[in-house]
Enzyme design. Structure first.
Site, mmCIF file in Angstrom:
data_model
loop_
_atom_site.group_PDB
_atom_site.id
_atom_site.type_symbol
_atom_site.label_atom_id
_atom_site.label_comp_id
_atom_site.label_asym_id
_atom_site.label_seq_id
_atom_site.Cartn_x
_atom_site.Cartn_y
_atom_site.Cartn_z
ATOM 1 N N LYS A 154 0.834 -1.204 0.000
ATOM 2 C CA LYS A 154 0.000 0.000 0.000
ATOM 3 C C LYS A 154 0.871 1.258 0.000
ATOM 4 C CE LYS A 154 -3.934 -2.300 2.170
ATOM 5 N NZ LYS A 154 -4.434 -2.771 3.464
ATOM 6 N N LYS A 172 -3.777 -10.944 -10.822
ATOM 7 C CA LYS A 172 -4.799 -11.202 -9.804
ATOM 8 C C LYS A 172 -5.965 -10.217 -9.976
ATOM 9 C CE LYS A 172 -5.659 -9.793 -5.257
ATOM 10 N NZ LYS A 172 -5.995 -9.939 -3.913
ATOM 11 N N LYS A 227 -9.794 -4.936 -7.118
ATOM 12 C CA LYS A 227 -10.372 -3.632 -7.442
ATOM 13 C C LYS A 227 -9.274 -2.592 -7.628
ATOM 14 C CE LYS A 227 -11.422 -2.697 -2.626
ATOM 15 N NZ LYS A 227 -11.295 -4.063 -2.108
#
Ligand code: ADP
Ligand code: TRP
Length: 320
Positions: A110, A189, A192
């Site tokens: 992240k 993969k 979203k």
């Protein structure tokens, strides 16, 4: 056996979520006592618009109930209706080594993506550990990307039990092998964050358009094709019976079938198999009071359970 899993209400659920987490969780509900929650506290690390959060929570509730979650058998609730977990997270945080959290891939990914590092994001796995341990869960069905968070949970539980006495059940992860990772439109993969998803409850037009965007190699219509390296086939397989799968694989190998046709077959099987879920979802959407009542009932039960564990942890640490 006590099962528990959670899902973040941040974005529309997609086929990766369904095969990686929802379906296994729904299937497991017949094998033991099941707890399933909407991770609304966790979602605050990525959703800052209150209206979007409310919508997200509502949509996840509808999606799960539509896809076969049986609220009589599964305790289904909103994480933030059980504030006990945030206190438990604090108790766990004081025995969680920094290094354990610094190693978490999910946090590092992240940050690498440019998300601002804040304390909530860093402490995310501790709150997740509190979720799991509060209900004394034995089995936690999640997709592969959550495996490390489960290991962190186990480490924290073992450490706490050693230091303060046996308060927590040490849980096991359950990662469904057959569908370890569901590929997205581009073959990576499905996620979203990669904008490569096929949503569970998109409109017919959107869904068809997404399926048509699946990336393939450029073999001509007549060429023999390899189903095992094709994203369309990987997705088709998830819906198909063995006979349907073998039949499509044979057509790939024989040549004479273009990828456009395989995409149509994928769209059709998805659209047909999900028809009952779509109908149920439309019905539930008209009945928000029912959905709210389910979540309230779930929260009451979950709270009672979490309060018991929290009291034991407080006592063990000397807060009684
Ligand atoms: P996303 O990657 O879209 O942000 P989440 O991280 O919110 O999805 O995942 C929610 C749940 O769905 C997790 O248990 C995760 O492991 C599972 N999951 C998500 N994407 C996939 C995928 N492509 N294949 C298998 N499981 C997945
Ligand atoms: N971190 C999980 C995810 O993003 C959601 C989650 C929060 C969870 N708490 C949990 C999953 C406890 C399983 C158990 O998918």
């Amino acid at each position: 056996m006590r099962l528990l899993s959670g899902i973040q209400p941040s974005g529309n659920l997609h086929l990766g979520n369904y095969f990686g987490m929802m379906r296994p969780a729904i299937e497991l509900q017949s094998r033991g006592e099941a707890f399933l929650f909407i991770a609304s506290y966790h979602a605050l690390t990525s959703v800052s618009d209150p209206a979007a959060l409310r919508r997200g929570v509502r949509d996840v509730a509808l999606d799960f109930l539509a896809c076969g979650l049986d609220a009589e058998r599964t305790c289904f609730f909103r994480q933030s209706d059980v504030p006990e977990v945030t206190e438990l997270a604090w108790l766990l945080s004081v025995i969680t080594p920094m290094g354990l959290l610094e190693r978490c891939h999910s946090y590092k990914d992240k940050i690498a993506k440019g998300i601002a590092a804040n304390h909530g994001l860093f402490a995310y796995p501790v709150l997740m550990a509190a979720d799991i341990l509060a209900y004394q869960s034995t089995l936690v069905p999640v997709g592969r990307d959550q495996k490390q968070h489960l290991e962190v949970t186990r480490d924290i539980a073992i450490k706490f039990n050693q230091q303060f006495g046996e308060v927590f059940t040490v849980p096991e992860g359950h990662i469904p092998d057959a569908v370890a990772v569901v590929p997205g439109l581009d073959g990576q993969k499905m996620s979203k964050s990669y904008n490569n998803t096929i949503e569970l409850f998109g409109t017919e037009k959107e869904t068809r358009a997404r399926v048509m965007r699946i990336v393939t190699d450029s073999k001509p219509l007549e060429a023999s094709k390899d189903p095992d390296t094709c994203t369309i086939f990987s997705l088709y397989k998830l819906f198909a019976s063995e006979a349907e799968r073998d039949a499509l694989a044979a057509r790939y190998r024989a040549g004479g079938m273009g990828y456009g046709e395989a995409k149509k077959a994928l769209f059709e099987i998805f659209w047909t198999r999900f028809a009952p879920f779509r109908a149920r979802r439309a019905e539930l959407e008209q009945n928000p009071a029912f959905v709210e009542a389910v979540l309230r009932r779930g929260a009451d039960r979950a709270r009672a359970e979490a309060a018991r564990t929290l009291a034991a942890a407080r006592r063990a640490m000397g807060l009684d």
